[in-house]
Design an enzyme around this catalytic site. Structure first.
Site, PDB file in Angstrom:
ATOM      1  CB  THR A 121       2.348  -3.836   3.776  1.00 49.68           C
ATOM      2  OG1 THR A 121       2.643  -3.343   2.808  1.00 49.68           O
ATOM      3  CG2 THR A 121       1.654  -2.609   4.591  1.00 49.68           C
ATOM      4  CG  ASP A 122       7.121  -2.813   1.369  1.00 52.16           C
ATOM      5  OD1 ASP A 122       5.588  -2.634   0.997  1.00 52.16           O
ATOM      6  OD2 ASP A 122       7.824  -3.333   0.183  1.00 52.16           O
ATOM      7  CD  GLU A 123       1.781  -0.480  -0.406  1.00 47.90           C
ATOM      8  OE1 GLU A 123       0.711   0.169  -0.373  1.00 47.90           O
ATOM      9  OE2 GLU A 123       1.814  -1.578  -1.438  1.00 47.90           O
ATOM     10  CE1 TYR A 146      -3.020  -3.233   2.582  1.00 39.81           C
ATOM     11  CE2 TYR A 146      -1.180  -2.266   1.352  1.00 39.81           C
ATOM     12  CZ  TYR A 146      -1.668  -3.187   2.178  1.00 39.81           C
ATOM     13  OH  TYR A 146      -0.917  -4.406   2.573  1.00 39.81           O
ATOM     14  CE  LYS A 150      -1.317  -4.912   6.423  1.00 44.40           C
ATOM     15  NZ  LYS A 150      -2.440  -6.298   6.717  1.00 44.40           N
TER      16      LYS A 150
END
Ligand code: DAU
Length: 343
Positions: A121-123, A146, A150
């Site tokens: 993810t970009d997060e 979260y 990741k």
């Protein structure tokens, strides 16, 4: 070619399964059917002779190894994905998003023919200042349980790639949306509530920016990646984003317009703790490989709102007791507070 898709009954996984089947692949779908899975997403391929469903958990190493042994490519979409839930119950995120990935890595380590493609993810980069886009080698700065899980999974992938000489692909995507997404996420939640004439709980000032990618554009990116999987050992990151970055309050307004609802339904509420303001991916490398998004946000959003309006029977699986309890836990106090949070 034989693909093992994990989490194939989820939103993105099910679109990928259908697309692979349509392209001639034999697909095994390993899914443990959590609250976010919807086998109905795959009703149209369930009877296909090239499709096999296995009910199980990626954390079950023996099962994972057995299935990975029979695959040429392993696409990992099995994950806990909802940031708000990671604030309520972080442990399950570590189990699926970190332990589950290590289980797959162990399986792939023993199956030299199998290439792992992992969805990240970009997060992992955390919030980025205006004007900055994260390149593939940007440093991680996750802020939620979260995104930290990741990022931890990606570090495990890097370690396995370096230690065992494995070529692994990591897809880092911006916010994917489209038909079939669980109602907990921003666009489906706001769409279904707008269609029902219910208030839309916009966190904080609503000025947080997300980069919206229509699910069909993700599928074409996965196609480009699968056509040219790396052979050199390493963790090969691929950024997939649309470049269409919009503040949440703007998206909420457009949803109201498309749903035929009044924008006065938008209700600023107490913010998500640790809420990242802005994500932005530099996708020049994927674009240099010939990929470009084809569905502009206005078109994708309109198709998505229409799908939820037309397919109430398909998405209403989410309107079960567990989801009602989650909505109550997440939103009741926010929506009953009298303070103004949007100013
Ligand atoms: O950026 C990619 C990520 O996008 C994925 O890795 C995650 O799995 C996926 O859940 C998504 O994370 P977000 O937190 O960006 O998505 P979400 O739909 O939860 O929220 C989008 C934005 O809308 C975010 O700024 C929070 C805001 N929001 C969300 C909800 C559910 C609200 O204002 N109110 C809400 O009720």
């Amino acid at each position: 070619m034989r693909a093992l898709v994990t989490g194939g009954c989820g939103f993105i996984g099910s679109h990928v399964v259908r697309s692979l089947i349509a392209s001639g692949w034999a697909v095994t779908n390993l899914d443990c059917l959590t609250y976010a899975s919807n086998p109905g997403n795959l009703a149209d391929v369930a009877g296909n002779p090239r499709y096999t469903f296995v009910h199980g958990d990626i954390c079950d190493f023996d099962l994972a190894r057995n299935l990975v042994d029979k695959a040429d490519v392993v696409l990992n979409f099995a994950a806990e994905t909802h940031v708000d839930r990671s604030l309520l119950d972080p442990l399950v995120f570590v189990r699926t998003d970190v332990e589950g990935v290590v289980s797959l890595l162990e399986a792939v380590r023993h199956a030299p023919q199998a290439r792992l493609v992992h969805m990240s993810t970009d997060e992992v980069f955390g919030s980025l200042p205006l004007g900055i886009e994260a390149a593939e080698d940007a440093p991680f700065a996750p802020t939620s349980p979260y995104s930290a899980s990741k990022a931890a999974a990606e570090l495990q992938i890097r370690a396995y790639a370096a230690t065992y000489g494995l070529p692994i692909t990591v897809l880092r995507c911006s916010n994917v949306y489209g038909p079939g997404q669980h109602l907990e996420k921003f666009i489906p939640l706001f769409t279904t509530r707008a269609l029902a004439g219910e208030e839309l709980p916009l966190y904080g000032d609503g000025r947080q920016e997300r980069e919206w990618l229509f699910v069909e554009d993700l599928l074409s990116a996965v196609g480009v990646v699968l056509a040219d999987l790396p052979v050199a050992p390493g963790a090969h990151a691929v950024h997939i984003g649309s470049g269409e970055r919009l503040p949440n309050i703007e998206v909420a307004g457009r949803i109201c317009d498309l749903a035929g609802a009044s924008r006065s339904l938008i209700r600023p509420v107490f913010d998500r703790p640790g809420h990242d303001r802005r994500y932005a991916l530099d996708c020049a490398n994927l674009r240099a490989r010939g990929w470009a998004p084809r569905v502009p946000f206005d078109e994708g959003l309109s198709r998505t709102v229409r799908w939820y309006a037309d397919q109430a029977a398909t998405w209403s699986h989410s309107a079960d007791n567990d989801f009602a309890a989650y909505l109550d836990r997440q939103y009741s106090a926010r929506l009953s507070a009298v303070e103004e949070f949007g100013s």
